[in-house]
Design a protein around this motif. Structure first.
Motif, PDB file in Angstrom:
ATOM      1  N   VAL A  35      42.209  48.610  42.618  1.00 20.00           N
ATOM      2  CA  VAL A  35      41.451  48.387  41.381  1.00 20.00           C
ATOM      3  C   VAL A  35      41.790  47.006  40.838  1.00 20.00           C
ATOM      4  CG1 VAL A  35      40.848  49.288  39.115  1.00 20.00           C
ATOM      5  CG2 VAL A  35      41.621  50.870  40.902  1.00 20.00           C
ATOM      6  N   SER A  36      40.868  46.078  40.987  1.00 23.85           N
ATOM      7  CA  SER A  36      41.036  44.755  40.399  1.00 23.85           C
ATOM      8  C   SER A  36      40.927  44.855  38.883  1.00 23.85           C
ATOM      9  CB  SER A  36      39.982  43.805  40.958  1.00 23.85           C
ATOM     10  OG  SER A  36      40.153  42.497  40.461  1.00 23.85           O
ATOM     11  N   ASP A  37      41.379  43.816  38.195  1.00 25.77           N
ATOM     12  CA  ASP A  37      41.474  43.883  36.730  1.00 25.77           C
ATOM     13  C   ASP A  37      40.927  42.605  36.105  1.00 25.77           C
ATOM     14  OD1 ASP A  37      42.152  44.565  34.159  1.00 25.77           O
ATOM     15  OD2 ASP A  37      44.301  44.628  34.487  1.00 25.77           O
ATOM     16  N   ASP A  38      39.826  42.721  35.353  1.00 25.36           N
ATOM     17  CA  ASP A  38      39.205  41.569  34.685  1.00 25.36           C
ATOM     18  C   ASP A  38      38.763  40.524  35.713  1.00 25.36           C
ATOM     19  OD1 ASP A  38      39.833  42.944  32.422  1.00 25.36           O
ATOM     20  OD2 ASP A  38      40.958  41.339  31.456  1.00 25.36           O
ATOM     21  N   HIS A  39      37.740  40.863  36.487  1.00 24.92           N
ATOM     22  CA  HIS A  39      37.339  40.086  37.656  1.00 24.92           C
ATOM     23  C   HIS A  39      35.813  40.108  37.727  1.00 24.92           C
ATOM     24  CE1 HIS A  39      38.235  39.536  42.285  1.00 24.92           C
ATOM     25  NE2 HIS A  39      37.346  38.660  41.840  1.00 24.92           N
ATOM     26  N   HIS A  40      35.173  38.943  37.608  1.00 26.32           N
ATOM     27  CA  HIS A  40      33.715  38.899  37.634  1.00 26.32           C
ATOM     28  C   HIS A  40      33.161  39.318  38.992  1.00 26.32           C
ATOM     29  CE1 HIS A  40      29.646  37.041  37.773  1.00 26.32           C
ATOM     30  NE2 HIS A  40      29.639  37.377  36.490  1.00 26.32           N
ATOM     31  N   VAL A  66      37.364  48.686  43.893  1.00 28.39           N
ATOM     32  CA  VAL A  66      36.516  48.557  42.716  1.00 28.39           C
ATOM     33  C   VAL A  66      37.242  47.658  41.719  1.00 28.39           C
ATOM     34  CG1 VAL A  66      37.487  50.541  41.475  1.00 28.39           C
ATOM     35  CG2 VAL A  66      35.090  49.891  41.067  1.00 28.39           C
ATOM     36  N   CYS A  67      36.527  47.123  40.740  1.00 28.57           N
ATOM     37  CA  CYS A  67      37.155  46.404  39.634  1.00 28.57           C
ATOM     38  C   CYS A  67      36.941  47.192  38.353  1.00 28.57           C
ATOM     39  CB  CYS A  67      36.557  45.003  39.494  1.00 28.57           C
ATOM     40  SG  CYS A  67      37.259  44.059  38.121  1.00 28.57           S
ATOM     41  N   ASP A  68      37.907  47.178  37.448  1.00 21.99           N
ATOM     42  CA  ASP A  68      37.787  47.998  36.240  1.00 21.99           C
ATOM     43  C   ASP A  68      36.758  47.462  35.262  1.00 21.99           C
ATOM     44  OD1 ASP A  68      39.189  45.806  35.233  1.00 21.99           O
ATOM     45  OD2 ASP A  68      40.715  46.993  34.215  1.00 21.99           O
ATOM     46  N   ASN A  69      36.631  46.147  35.139  1.00 21.03           N
ATOM     47  CA  ASN A  69      35.575  45.537  34.325  1.00 21.03           C
ATOM     48  C   ASN A  69      35.515  44.055  34.630  1.00 21.03           C
ATOM     49  OD1 ASN A  69      37.970  46.030  31.921  1.00 21.03           O
ATOM     50  ND2 ASN A  69      37.268  43.942  32.236  1.00 21.03           N
ATOM     51  N   GLY A  70      34.392  43.447  34.249  1.00 24.71           N
ATOM     52  CA  GLY A  70      34.184  42.053  34.577  1.00 24.71           C
ATOM     53  C   GLY A  70      34.887  41.084  33.647  1.00 24.71           C
ATOM     54  N   ALA A 126      34.699  34.676  28.064  1.00 24.42           N
ATOM     55  CA  ALA A 126      33.470  34.240  27.416  1.00 24.42           C
ATOM     56  C   ALA A 126      32.636  35.456  27.022  1.00 24.42           C
ATOM     57  CB  ALA A 126      32.685  33.343  28.371  1.00 24.42           C
ATOM     58  N   PRO A 127      31.663  35.258  26.132  1.00 26.52           N
ATOM     59  CA  PRO A 127      30.768  36.368  25.772  1.00 26.52           C
ATOM     60  C   PRO A 127      29.999  36.890  26.986  1.00 26.52           C
ATOM     61  CG  PRO A 127      30.553  34.541  24.224  1.00 26.52           C
ATOM     62  CD  PRO A 127      31.389  34.041  25.362  1.00 26.52           C
ATOM     63  N   ARG A 128      29.410  38.072  26.820  1.00 24.95           N
ATOM     64  CA  ARG A 128      28.584  38.720  27.837  1.00 24.95           C
ATOM     65  C   ARG A 128      29.395  39.136  29.065  1.00 24.95           C
ATOM     66  NH1 ARG A 128      23.102  37.830  26.556  1.00 24.95           N
ATOM     67  NH2 ARG A 128      22.467  38.309  28.687  1.00 24.95           N
ATOM     68  N   SER A 129      30.702  39.311  28.884  1.00 19.91           N
ATOM     69  CA  SER A 129      31.518  39.809  29.995  1.00 19.91           C
ATOM     70  C   SER A 129      32.270  41.039  29.542  1.00 19.91           C
ATOM     71  CB  SER A 129      32.444  38.709  30.522  1.00 19.91           C
ATOM     72  OG  SER A 129      33.319  38.197  29.549  1.00 19.91           O
ATOM     73  N   LYS A 130      33.578  40.999  29.566  1.00 19.02           N
ATOM     74  CA  LYS A 130      34.396  42.143  29.185  1.00 19.02           C
ATOM     75  C   LYS A 130      33.999  42.666  27.809  1.00 19.02           C
ATOM     76  CE  LYS A 130      39.289  43.415  28.779  1.00 19.02           C
ATOM     77  NZ  LYS A 130      40.649  43.018  29.144  1.00 19.02           N
ATOM     78  N   GLN A 131      33.928  43.974  27.677  1.00 21.36           N
ATOM     79  CA  GLN A 131      33.562  44.712  26.462  1.00 21.36           C
ATOM     80  C   GLN A 131      32.067  44.667  26.148  1.00 21.36           C
ATOM     81  OE1 GLN A 131      36.171  44.614  23.007  1.00 21.36           O
ATOM     82  NE2 GLN A 131      37.663  43.378  24.139  1.00 21.36           N
ATOM     83  N   SER A 132      31.285  43.937  26.934  1.00 23.35           N
ATOM     84  CA  SER A 132      29.864  43.797  26.617  1.00 23.35           C
ATOM     85  C   SER A 132      29.022  44.834  27.350  1.00 23.35           C
ATOM     86  CB  SER A 132      29.371  42.395  26.984  1.00 23.35           C
ATOM     87  OG  SER A 132      29.015  42.314  28.356  1.00 23.35           O
ATOM     88  N   GLN A 133      27.748  44.854  27.001  1.00 23.29           N
ATOM     89  CA  GLN A 133      26.784  45.753  27.624  1.00 23.29           C
ATOM     90  C   GLN A 133      26.094  45.120  28.826  1.00 23.29           C
ATOM     91  OE1 GLN A 133      26.469  43.942  24.904  1.00 23.29           O
ATOM     92  NE2 GLN A 133      24.392  43.902  24.045  1.00 23.29           N
ATOM     93  N   TYR A 134      26.522  43.921  29.192  1.00 29.32           N
ATOM     94  CA  TYR A 134      25.851  43.175  30.251  1.00 29.32           C
ATOM     95  C   TYR A 134      26.586  43.278  31.589  1.00 29.32           C
ATOM     96  CZ  TYR A 134      23.476  41.289  26.178  1.00 29.32           C
ATOM     97  OH  TYR A 134      22.775  41.178  25.004  1.00 29.32           O
ATOM     98  N   ASP A 135      25.869  42.872  32.661  1.00 26.46           N
ATOM     99  CA  ASP A 135      26.440  42.978  33.999  1.00 26.46           C
ATOM    100  C   ASP A 135      27.713  42.158  34.158  1.00 26.46           C
ATOM    101  OD1 ASP A 135      24.317  44.606  34.639  1.00 26.46           O
ATOM    102  OD2 ASP A 135      23.789  43.534  36.475  1.00 26.46           O
ATOM    103  N   GLY A 136      27.867  41.099  33.354  1.00 26.42           N
ATOM    104  CA  GLY A 136      29.100  40.318  33.421  1.00 26.42           C
ATOM    105  C   GLY A 136      30.337  41.127  33.111  1.00 26.42           C
ATOM    106  N   GLY A 137      30.177  42.240  32.419  1.00 27.11           N
ATOM    107  CA  GLY A 137      31.301  43.129  32.139  1.00 27.11           C
ATOM    108  C   GLY A 137      31.269  44.411  32.920  1.00 27.11           C
ATOM    109  N   LEU A 138      30.094  44.767  33.454  1.00 25.87           N
ATOM    110  CA  LEU A 138      29.916  46.095  34.059  1.00 25.87           C
ATOM    111  C   LEU A 138      29.809  46.113  35.579  1.00 25.87           C
ATOM    112  CD1 LEU A 138      27.257  47.380  31.511  1.00 25.87           C
ATOM    113  CD2 LEU A 138      29.577  48.294  31.751  1.00 25.87           C
ATOM    114  N   ARG A 139      29.319  45.039  36.148  1.00 22.56           N
ATOM    115  CA  ARG A 139      29.046  45.058  37.589  1.00 22.56           C
ATOM    116  C   ARG A 139      30.294  44.750  38.403  1.00 22.56           C
ATOM    117  NH1 ARG A 139      24.264  41.604  40.743  1.00 22.56           N
ATOM    118  NH2 ARG A 139      24.953  42.155  42.871  1.00 22.56           N
ATOM    119  N   THR A 140      30.411  45.367  39.559  1.00 22.00           N
ATOM    120  CA  THR A 140      31.530  45.152  40.483  1.00 22.00           C
ATOM    121  C   THR A 140      31.110  45.556  41.881  1.00 22.00           C
ATOM    122  OG1 THR A 140      33.746  45.916  41.145  1.00 22.00           O
ATOM    123  CG2 THR A 140      32.405  47.450  39.894  1.00 22.00           C
ATOM    124  N   PRO A 141      31.536  44.817  42.906  1.00 20.73           N
ATOM    125  CA  PRO A 141      31.344  45.367  44.249  1.00 20.73           C
ATOM    126  C   PRO A 141      32.218  46.608  44.423  1.00 20.73           C
ATOM    127  CG  PRO A 141      32.724  43.400  44.326  1.00 20.73           C
ATOM    128  CD  PRO A 141      32.228  43.522  42.918  1.00 20.73           C
TER     129      PRO A 141
END
Length: 428
Positions: free
Chosen positions: A31-36, A262-266, A277-292
């Motif tokens: 589980v990766s941690d804080d990884h786009h 998996v990664c826990d969040n982007g 930056a905005p639109r990543s961690k804690q956000s509703q966007y793929d920058g925070g939600l998507r992971t391979p």
């Protein structure tokens, strides 16, 4: 209920690890941690080097369009280990409610301690992967990020975290070497027991303090020292994954080990600050939600790449199916190794909550957004209690990867259709 389920599991299936039987597969969760989601070689990044994860991707059933339901560490990790959404397992946030103006990081404040303990009690009730595998004779090892108290609260037989907010001793793994994992694997093999490893290091999570040899590789690749440090952290994390895969090969268990990534969040690194930056961690966007998401089972599953949309909610049922253990009631994920099951599911869902819980007993009280992906479309619906000024958002994720062109006003019927699907899934 959990105890009865585990007793039935042991008694009903009667899986005896006899000397003459084929050894059950080991399981390693990375589980990766804080990884786009794009910061990997195999995902197309032109600068960041991840040779070990690239190799893992080539050996796996690889889903580049994977998601976590929630873009925050604690609820995301609880989802992975339980196979339940945050609104099901009641672990929605990183921290308990702020009481009486106290700061959330006042770890000794009685209200904070009591709130964290209540989160731990929610974990106690869950049929987690370590508990379910333990009933089959598995030893399990927690290392890295862990929010729910002592490692035993998750059902692990062995571990590093003793009970602080998000990991204490466990956070040394990877950053200070891999010896604890080596020792555990050797112990399990000496005991002739199958094993589960939870490898969730504080990498590439800040503090971004990579080895100088790695930072030097990226200094002249970007004008931002903050981005250079983050990229170096990604490669450092990749190196530790390579050490873990080499351990399995050295111990001759690579072919009998199911490896899931998996990664826990982007995370999108700010160019001028140490923060995200905005639109990543804690956000509703793929920058925070998507992971391979990758699933490797050498010799058992043919490697392939799938463009299907999948979720970390699928990891627990995938492990259980592979081991012949009944999927727990309430798990809504599918088996990632079942191509037909993945193809037949048309939607994946998620939910994002406040960083600090508003009510430990009422998940909906902390809700910020619900979201659903159906085909190429992603609908985001805000909750008025915590996001009173937010608007409904609809994006075409293929044509608009960065989610900048809100189609909500142009496609009202699609919004209505997807909202109905969200409400049928969960409406607080």
């Amino acid at each position: 209920m959990l105890r009865n389920f585990l007793m039935a599991l042991v008694g009903g299936l009667g899986w005896v690890l006899s000397a003459g039987a084929e050894s059950p597969p080991n399981v390693v969760l990375i589980v990766s941690d804080d990884h786009h989601w794009g910061d990997y070689g195999f995902m197309g990044h032109e600068v960041v080097k991840t040779p070990h994860l690239d190799r893992l991707a080539a050996q796996s059933v690889t889903y580049p369009r994977g998601y976590v339901p929630s873009s925050l560490c604690c609820p995301s990790l609880a989802t992975i280990i339980s196979g339940l959404y945050p609104h099901q397992n009641f672990i929605t946030s990183n921290d308990p409610p702020v009481v009486g103006g106290k700061k959330r990081r006042d770890l000794k404040d009685p209200a904070f301690v009591a709130g964290r303990e209540r989160f731990n009690e929610h974990m106690d009730k869950l049929a987690t992967l370590p508990r379910l595998l333990g009933a089959k004779g598995y030893l399990s090892f927690q290392t890295g990020k862990w929010w729910q108290g002592d490692f035993t609260r998750g059902g692990f037989t062995h571990g590093m975290t003793k009970g602080s907010r998000h990991g204490d001793e466990g956070l040394k793994i990877g950053r200070e070497g891999m010896q604890p994992v080596v020792d555990f694997v050797d112990h399990a093999m000496a005991e002739k027991k199958p094993f589960l490893v939870w490898y969730a290091p504080l990498l590439p999570h800040d503090p971004h303090t990579p080895p100088e040899r790695l930072l030097e590789k990226y200094r002249d690749k970007t004008p931002s020292i903050h981005v250079a440090r983050y990229w170096a952290m990604v490669e450092w994390f990749d190196e530790t994954c390579g050490e873990l895969m080499q351990l399995l090969e050295d111990r001759k268990v690579a072919e009998n080990t199911l490896v899931i990534y998996v990664c826990d969040n982007g995370w999108i690194q700010s160019e001028d600050k140490k923060v995200f930056a905005p639109r990543s961690k804690q956000s509703q966007y793929d920058g925070g939600l998507r992971t391979p998401i990758m699933v490797r089972w050498l010799g058992k599953v043919e490697p392939r790449k799938s463009e299907a949309v999948v979720s970390s909610i699928d990891i627990a049922p995938t492990v259980l199916k592979a081991l012949g253990i009944p999927v727990v009631e309430g798990m809504q994920g599918v088996d990632l190794l079942d191509e037909a099951a993945v193809a037949s599911r048309k939607t994946v869902f998620g939910e994002i909550f406040t960083h600090d819980s508003q009510d430990l007993e009422v998940p909906g009280a902390s809700l910020r957004w619900r979201w659903v992906i159906d085909g190429d479309d992603k609908l985001i619906v805000p909750d008025a209690r915590n996001e009173p000024d937010a608007v409904v958002e609809l994006y075409d994720l293929v044509k608009d990867v960065d989610e900048r062109n809100n189609l909500e006003g142009e496609r009202p019927e699609r919004v209505k259709e997807l909202t109905a699907k969200l409400d049928a899934w969960w409406k607080p």
